[in-house]
Every structure is written in C-alpha cells, then in structure tokens.
Design a protein around this motif. Structure first.
Motif, PDB file in Angstrom:
ATOM      1  N   ARG A   1       4.362   1.251   1.676  1.00  0.00           N
ATOM      2  CA  ARG A   1       4.072   0.662   2.981  1.00  0.00           C
ATOM      3  C   ARG A   1       3.673  -0.806   2.805  1.00  0.00           C
ATOM      4  O   ARG A   1       2.501  -1.141   2.707  1.00  0.00           O
ATOM      5  CB  ARG A   1       2.944   1.427   3.683  1.00  0.00           C
TER       6      ARG A   1
ATOM      7  N   GLU B   1       2.693  -4.539   3.608  1.00  0.00           N
ATOM      8  CA  GLU B   1       2.014  -5.169   4.736  1.00  0.00           C
ATOM      9  C   GLU B   1       2.805  -6.355   5.279  1.00  0.00           C
ATOM     10  O   GLU B   1       2.599  -6.776   6.410  1.00  0.00           O
ATOM     11  CB  GLU B   1       0.608  -5.604   4.323  1.00  0.00           C
TER      12      GLU B   1
ATOM     13  N   LEU C   1       4.961   7.200  -0.196  1.00  0.00           N
ATOM     14  CA  LEU C   1       5.782   6.265   0.571  1.00  0.00           C
ATOM     15  C   LEU C   1       5.216   4.860   0.462  1.00  0.00           C
ATOM     16  O   LEU C   1       4.019   4.640   0.703  1.00  0.00           O
ATOM     17  CB  LEU C   1       5.830   6.691   2.043  1.00  0.00           C
TER      18      LEU C   1
ATOM     19  N   ARG D   1       0.848  -1.174   0.000  1.00  0.00           N
ATOM     20  CA  ARG D   1       0.000   0.000   0.000  1.00  0.00           C
ATOM     21  C   ARG D   1       0.892   1.235   0.000  1.00  0.00           C
ATOM     22  O   ARG D   1       2.083   1.157   0.279  1.00  0.00           O
ATOM     23  CB  ARG D   1      -0.909   0.018   1.237  1.00  0.00           C
TER      24      ARG D   1
ATOM     25  N   ARG E   1      -3.141   7.300   4.256  1.00  0.00           N
ATOM     26  CA  ARG E   1      -3.607   6.682   3.011  1.00  0.00           C
ATOM     27  C   ARG E   1      -4.298   7.698   2.103  1.00  0.00           C
ATOM     28  O   ARG E   1      -4.353   7.510   0.893  1.00  0.00           O
ATOM     29  CB  ARG E   1      -4.576   5.537   3.342  1.00  0.00           C
TER      30      ARG E   1
ATOM     31  N   ALA F   1       1.318   5.409   1.218  1.00  0.00           N
ATOM     32  CA  ALA F   1       0.888   6.510   2.081  1.00  0.00           C
ATOM     33  C   ALA F   1       1.428   7.815   1.501  1.00  0.00           C
ATOM     34  O   ALA F   1       2.421   7.824   0.759  1.00  0.00           O
ATOM     35  CB  ALA F   1       1.388   6.308   3.506  1.00  0.00           C
TER      36      ALA F   1
END
Length: 550
Positions: A31, A33, A29, A9, A212, A11
């Motif tokens: 990210r 999981e 950025l 994901r 997000r 951000a």
C-alpha cells in the motif's frame, strides 16, 4: 533522498476457509502512500523481488503465525529464475518456506513460459507453495496453468456470474491436486455462489478488509439452506422441530434464569425481536455456569441476558438434516450442543432442533441407505432416484431421466461367464460414478439396468462417458443402449409419469444396432435417434472383440 520504502506500507487480508470459517492465511498487500510502485515493479523484476522480501519482513514485525501469501509478478519469476533473497528473508523471520505461498500474478503475455516453469520449479524446490493468481480476469493461458501445477488457484469474483466456469475450474483443480479460492468476495450472495460452485477458500471485503494489523477473526455468513445450492437428500428439518423457548431481546438474565430453572427440559433460550427474529441464543449450561459462579447472580441478574448469549444458529424451515449439520459444524466446538433455530421465509423462529435428534435420525437413514445399495456396484436402487425426481418436480426444475443397459446381456453371461458379466456391470457402474458431478444421480436398479438423473445440459458428457468406451467381457465386444426423456417443468406430475414416458424410448433404443441413444420429451410424440443404426445384424453380445479392446 527518500527511498521508496519510506512511503510504502503493507496491509493484511485474511484468506478464509469456507468450510471451517477459520483463517487459512494472510495475503500481504503493498500500500504505497504515494506514486505507483506496483506499476514500476511490473516493469522492474529486481524491485518486485525487493517488495516480496519487504512484505515478509513486515509480517515478521507483526508477529503473526498464520501462513503468508506473497505477491510476485510472473515476469519477475521468469526473469530472476528464482527468489533466493525471499528464501533468506523467510528464514531470517523464523518462518519455514512451506508456510509461504507465492501468488504468481499476471500479466503472463510475453513472459517466456519455459523460463517461468523453470523458476517455479526452483522456488518449489526451496519449499514454497505456488498459487496462480488472477485467473478468470487475467491472461494466464490454460495450458500454462496446467503446466504450473499450482497448489492453489485464485479466481476473480466476477467469474461467479458464470458458475459453470467455476465448477469446471474446481474439476481442473481436483485433477491438479490444487485448492480453489475466490478473491474479491463482497456480498453474501457471492459467498454462497462460491460455496455452491465448490470453492474451498475465499477472501474479500465481506470477510475482512485489508488492515494494517493481521486479523484472526473474520465474518463468514452462515450457509443458507437451499440458496443457490442444489437440494440435498435426507430427512427434512421439519421432522425434528421442537417448540422454542422465546424471550424478548430485552429480557434480563434473571428472567432467563427463572425460565430455565422452572423448565428443566429447556436446553436453551432464544432472544427475539418484536417480529420473532432470533437475535441471541442463550445456552442452558453455559448461562447457568456464569450465574452460579462467585458474585455471578449479583453481577448479571439485572443485566440484559443478551450479554451472556451468542449469535443464533439458524436454518430455513425447508432445510434437510444434513444442512443443519453443516451449520452446527461451523464455528466454535463448545457450541456443537446448542439448539439450532428454525426460521420461516421472513426469518421468524418457528422452533428449534437438537443435534442429538439429528444424529440419531441420520444414523438410521444411513443404515437404511446401506441396505438399499446394490451389493454388486454399491450404487443406490430406484427409490433414491425416484424420490429425487419427485423433489425436482415439486421444485419446478427441468431434468433428464435416462435408462442404460447392456445389449444382449444374457448372451454375454452365457458366452463369457457370470464372473465376466459381473465385472462388466461393475465397470459400467464405476464409469457412471466418475461421470456423476453436481446434480447427477446414478442408481443401479438390478441386473444390467441403470437409472441416471441429471440436468439436461449434462447429457452429452454422460453419453460420451459410457457410449464412447470400447466395452468388452471375456474377450467379447459389448455395446450399451441409452434412452433419455427430457422433462421440462409441468410435463410430468410424479416419477411414475416420468418412468412411463421413458419406457417406449427404452424399447426404441433396444431396437437399434450398436451403441445407441434415443432422446424424447415427456408429453410429446416421437423421439430422436442420436446414436445407433436401424440395421439388425447379429447380436452384439456374441461378436468377438476386436484387437486392442477390453
């Protein structure tokens, strides 16, 4: 089988303009999981390039129109020789390449520098902007940094503990035509340090954490008058303080309305807590407009007035009028007419100042300053320097006061002509202005005499900027004499004592041959000869210039 894109994901963290308080861009950025895809991307240029493309597509899905910052490792650029897929992704997202800044990050060790420079040239040719990321906490060589010629340099916040380094980087950025940003800002103290050191942009948890959803609204602390920054000249805010209209923070809109309608001279009301600290600011016109609208009184009369107020704008009681303008200039334009609350060291309101009063006074002060400028060099006279000396003495700050003039200037004028003499004086003034940085103040007190006030640690650059120059006038060699008195806290009581301590040093410097520099300390006998000789040959102003000088 799950792809790495299934667990990744993105951000967004705002890059904030420290002058306007607005969002200048969004850094995207990654990210993950699970796993450490960034470590893999550091080793795999193709993967890193795909991450950059995915970041742009993620921003497109959020429909943000703000400029974007996309991270790429230096090794990726050097290895791929450009980022054509990124360029295609930007176009497909309906964005323009110059809306995207590529943050080139470390490690730089073992990266072929020429390949990196060629790749940067390629992406810059596509229209992308270039940022050098991780400076100060990474391994980017200084020579490579200058060769890259970035549009933006991002410093690690840890460097704020070394303000001299940040100021030096600001100077380098000015030479490169780049902006300076600080990453990882977490406290208001760090923000104030970044502003004082000359950073134009910043990002970090203080302003807004990565999220997000792209954030357009951020928190930017008001500039604290005098905190970490050097005192600025100008009228004191104390000269403009008016009584403040204060009500408790719990006051109703009806109570505020009664105060305003009964006091036409009141332009606004400050809602304060039990200790007198401003919590909300109610502007007269905006408040009455809300109350006078259809159903306005019925809707708001018994409700807390704080709901119709704004965060107060405050300055310290020791601020200057220019610092108040800094506060007024930050934020929404419809608040430029708001009163600014003046608070004491405990944050308690002691009155308000109005923009109209400040603008009028500052316009008058500018006229006075212009009248005091030397017509030849456009530098201020002795009054500007002596007032700053007294201010530093009052603040208990160490300083160095220097006097500079041209050796045998009358003979220079007689031999080369007054026009050549005037041009020489202008050239010396320009050299001093170029050397002036930060706390340094330069004054032209008449003829060939200059005064320079600076911090003691700035003396060597000052001396080098004027004494190492091969001066000439009309083909004749010219030398300069410099005398400096160091004034530690408590060594002098006012500018008169500082000038008296400087006078014998001036005579000692003039007794030397060639470019000279004499250094002494107020309250102590004797002096140190840093440049010049005690020989007494023919006057320097009459010697013919050597070839190549001038």
């Amino acid at each position: 089988m799950r792809s790495w894109t299934d667990t990744l994901r993105f951000a967004f963290q705002p890059v904030v303009n420290l002058t306007t308080g607005g969002v200048a861009g969004l850094e995207i950025l990654a990210r993950p999981e699970s796993g450490d895809i960034l470590a893999e991307a550091r080793r795999d240029p193709e993967l890193d390039g795909e991450l950059a493309v995915s970041a742009v597509r993620a921003a497109a899905r959020r429909e943000t129109l703000l400029p974007l910052h996309v991270n790429v490792f230096a090794g990726t650029l050097a290895d791929l020789g450009g980022l054509t897929p990124l360029h295609d992704a930007v176009r497909q997202a309906g964005r323009l390449p110059w809306e995207v800044t590529i943050d080139v990050g470390p490690p730089y060790t073992h990266v072929p520098q020429q390949a990196l420079l060629d790749a940067v040239g390629s992406v810059r040719g596509q229209g992308f902007r270039i940022s050098a990321d991780g400076v100060g906490d990474g391994d980017v060589p200084l020579r490579l940094l200058t060769d890259l010629g970035p549009d933006l340099v991002k410093l690690d916040a840890s460097l704020l503990a070394r303000p001299a380094a940040v100021r030096a980087m600001r100077t380098l950025c000015e030479e490169l035509g780049a902006l300076l940003s600080v990453e990882g800002v977490e406290t208001e103290l760090q923000c104030a340090s970044a502003v004082a050191a000359g950073a134009q942009l910043a990002q970090g948890e203080l302003f807004a954490p990565p999220s997000r959803l792209p954030a357009a609204d951020v928190y930017v602390p008001p500039r604290s008058p005098g905190a970490l920054a050097l005192p600025r000249s100008g009228p004191s805010v104390r000269e403009f303080v008016r009584p403040a209209a204060l009500l408790p923070a719990t006051a109703s809109a009806g109570q505020v309305r009664a105060l305003l309608t009964g006091s036409p001279e009141v332009s606004g009301v400050l809602l304060v807590d039990a200790h007198g600290v401003p919590l909300r600011s109610v502007h007269r016109s905006r408040f009455l407009l809300s109350m006078s609208g259809r159903y306005g009184h019925a809707l708001y009369a018994d409700r807390p007035a704080a709901k119709l107020g704004d965060p107060p704008r405050t300055v310290g009681v020791d601020a200057t009028a220019w610092e108040v303008l800094d506060v007024v200039a930050v934020g929404a334009r419809d608040r430029t007419s708001d009163d600014v609350a003046v608070v004491d060291r405990y944050g308690r309101c002691v009155g308000v100042v109005r923009l109209a009063d400040l603008v009028r006074a500052l316009a008058e002060s500018r006229i006075e300053e212009a009248a005091g400028l030397n017509p030849l060099t456009r530098l201020p006279g002795s009054d500007a320097i002596t007032s700053e000396v007294d201010r530093r003495i009052a603040d208990g700050r160490a300083f160095a006061l220097s006097w500079l003039d041209v050796d045998h200037f009358k003979q220079v004028n007689d031999g080369a002509g007054f026009a050549a003499g005037d041009e020489l004086i202008r050239s010396v003034g320009r050299a001093l202005q170029r050397a002036a940085a930060g706390s340094m103040r330069v004054g032209h007190i008449g003829g060939d005499d200059f005064l320079v006030l600076t911090d003691p640690e700035r003396l060597d650059p000052l001396a080098g900027s004027v004494l190492e120059v091969p001066w000439s006038a009309g083909g004749r060699r010219v030398t300069l004499s410099l005398a400096t008195v160091l004034c530690p806290p408590g060594s002098v009581v006012d500018h008169r004592e500082a000038a008296a301590a400087l006078a014998p040093l001036k005579q000692a410097a003039k007794a030397l041959h060639g470019a000279s520099w004499v250094l002494g300390q107020a309250g102590l006998p004797g002096h140190e000869v840093l440049r010049g000789s005690r020989a007494a040959p023919a006057p320097a102003g009459c010697a013919p210039a050597e070839p190549g000088l001038g």
